[in-house]
Design an enzyme around this catalytic site. Structure first.
Site, short mmCIF file in Angstrom:
data_model
loop_
_atom_site.label_atom_id
_atom_site.label_comp_id
_atom_site.label_asym_id
_atom_site.label_seq_id
_atom_site.Cartn_x
_atom_site.Cartn_y
_atom_site.Cartn_z
N GLN A 171 56.42 16.77 44.17
CA GLN A 171 56.68 18.19 44.77
C GLN A 171 56.53 18.01 46.31
O GLN A 171 55.45 17.58 46.71
CB GLN A 171 55.87 19.14 44.06
CG GLN A 171 56.24 20.84 44.33
CD GLN A 171 57.36 21.37 43.93
OE1 GLN A 171 58.19 20.51 42.94
NE2 GLN A 171 58.17 21.84 44.51
N LYS A 186 58.70 24.20 36.22
CA LYS A 186 59.38 23.01 35.76
C LYS A 186 58.82 22.53 34.40
O LYS A 186 59.42 22.17 33.51
CB LYS A 186 59.18 21.91 36.88
CG LYS A 186 60.11 22.20 37.99
CD LYS A 186 59.85 21.26 39.24
CE LYS A 186 60.84 21.94 40.35
NZ LYS A 186 60.43 21.23 41.66
N ASP A 200 64.83 14.10 41.22
CA ASP A 200 65.37 15.06 42.16
C ASP A 200 66.68 14.72 43.08
O ASP A 200 67.01 15.65 43.46
CB ASP A 200 63.96 14.98 43.14
CG ASP A 200 63.27 16.20 43.08
OD1 ASP A 200 63.84 17.42 42.76
OD2 ASP A 200 62.20 16.01 43.24
N1 GUN Z 1 59.97 21.69 47.05
C1 GUN Z 1 60.73 22.82 46.87
N2 GUN Z 1 61.85 22.69 46.35
C2 GUN Z 1 61.69 21.34 45.54
C3 GUN Z 1 62.32 20.58 44.71
O1 GUN Z 1 63.42 20.91 44.41
N3 GUN Z 1 61.77 19.31 44.10
C4 GUN Z 1 60.83 18.79 44.96
N4 GUN Z 1 60.30 17.58 44.58
N5 GUN Z 1 60.13 19.45 45.76
C5 GUN Z 1 60.41 20.71 46.15
#
Ligand code: GUN
Length: 285
Positions: free
Chosen positions: A98, A54, A121
């Site tokens: 996350q 990211k 998100d």
């Molecule tokens: N953990 C696994 N995929 C994601 C995601 O798309 N966003 C977040 N915040 N955590 C994750």
């Protein structure tokens, strides 16, 4: 028949180019770059890789990313006050916490504390609610990424019978809402579903989001169906696999997404789109 393999990497890369152009345009007109706060708690290796991807995407498109790497011993109160601080900081446009969080932290409470206007998100109940009432704003990244990927592949979803396998809050449930919004007739399957094969055999589009390698047998795919595999499962040999038996399914489907290189890159690209959108929406207020 062998399916057309949908190249998520290539579609995501095009989307990232478009986002970069919009941000370049902003900068040229004297506006500031969007800023994403990335909160990573603990040292889960998979989470560290996702967060890194990211951050790389942020660099690519011109989003400022601010990392908050915290030890797994952090208390819920400390994490709460970080979120509150980020909510109040006018220079932070998006907040990404996350998942998964350590067990002693109430993840639902943390996610609900994020200002919905900064919830890039798209996990906050308010944003899921807006999607449910056909007024989407910040949309859950993976389901939204799936829709964008299908649109980019020239697929018209109106009237299709869609089956979503998996009903998680972050993926399966918003995926069903996205498909409904796109005009599909949607069925959600889960652990209590009586006959998964029967549902899948009549699906024009299957979206697998169960997180179980090989759960969906290739022979359950209706000939000519569209197969989207959101599962990312680590096999004992270290390789990644989706939820669908890819080799058999691709002989029956018209379109199929691979793992890796399918939905994963789209999730990152839609996160970038949401971060830019969060800034633009706040500027309009
Ligand atoms: N953990 C696994 N995929 C994601 C995601 O798309 N966003 C977040 N915040 N955590 C994750």
């Amino acid at each position: 028949m062998s399916a057309h393999i949908i190249d998520g990497k290539q579609i995501a890369s095009q989307l990232l180019d478009d986002i970069k152009s919009s941000i370049d345009q902003r900068l040229k007109s004297g506006k500031r770059a969007p800023c994403l706060a990335v909160v990573l708690v603990g040292d889960d290796p998979a989470s560290a890789i996702y967060v890194r991807n990211k951050q790389i995407a942020c660099e690519k498109v011109g989003i400022v990313s601010k990392a908050h790497k915290l030890p797994s011993s952090i208390s819920q109160t400390e994490l709460f006050s970080l979120i509150q601080q980020l909510n109040q900081d006018p220079s932070t446009d998006g907040i990404l916490v996350q998942s998964p969080l350590p067990h002693h932290i109430d993840e639902t409470a943390i996610l609900a504390l994020i200002d919905p206007a900064k919830d890039v998100d798209g996990f906050h109940p308010y944003n899921i609610g807006l999607l449910a009432v056909r007024q989407p704003q910040l949309r859950s990244c993976t389901p939204y990424g799936v829709i964008k990927m299908l649109q980019a592949s020239g697929i018209n979803l109106k009237g299709l019978d869609a089956v979503v396998v998996g009903v998680s809050n972050h993926v399966g449930r918003p995926m069903g809402l996205e498909l409904l919004l796109a005009g599909c007739t949607v069925t959600s399957c889960h652990r209590h579903t009586k006959d998964l094969a029967a549902h899948l055999l009549r699906a024009d589009i299957v979206v697998a989001a169960a997180g179980k390698a090989g759960l969906i047998k290739g022979e359950w795919i209706k000939p000519g169906a569209i197969v989207v595999d959101i599962g990312i499962n680590r096999l004992p040999d270290g390789k990644l696999a989706g939820d669908v038996e890819f080799e058999v399914a691709k002989q029956r489907a018209a379109y199929i997404t691979p793992v890796p290189g399918g939905v994963g890159p789209m999730t990152v690209a839609t996160l970038m789109e949401n971060t830019l959108k969060a800034l633009e929406l706040r500027e309009q207020k």
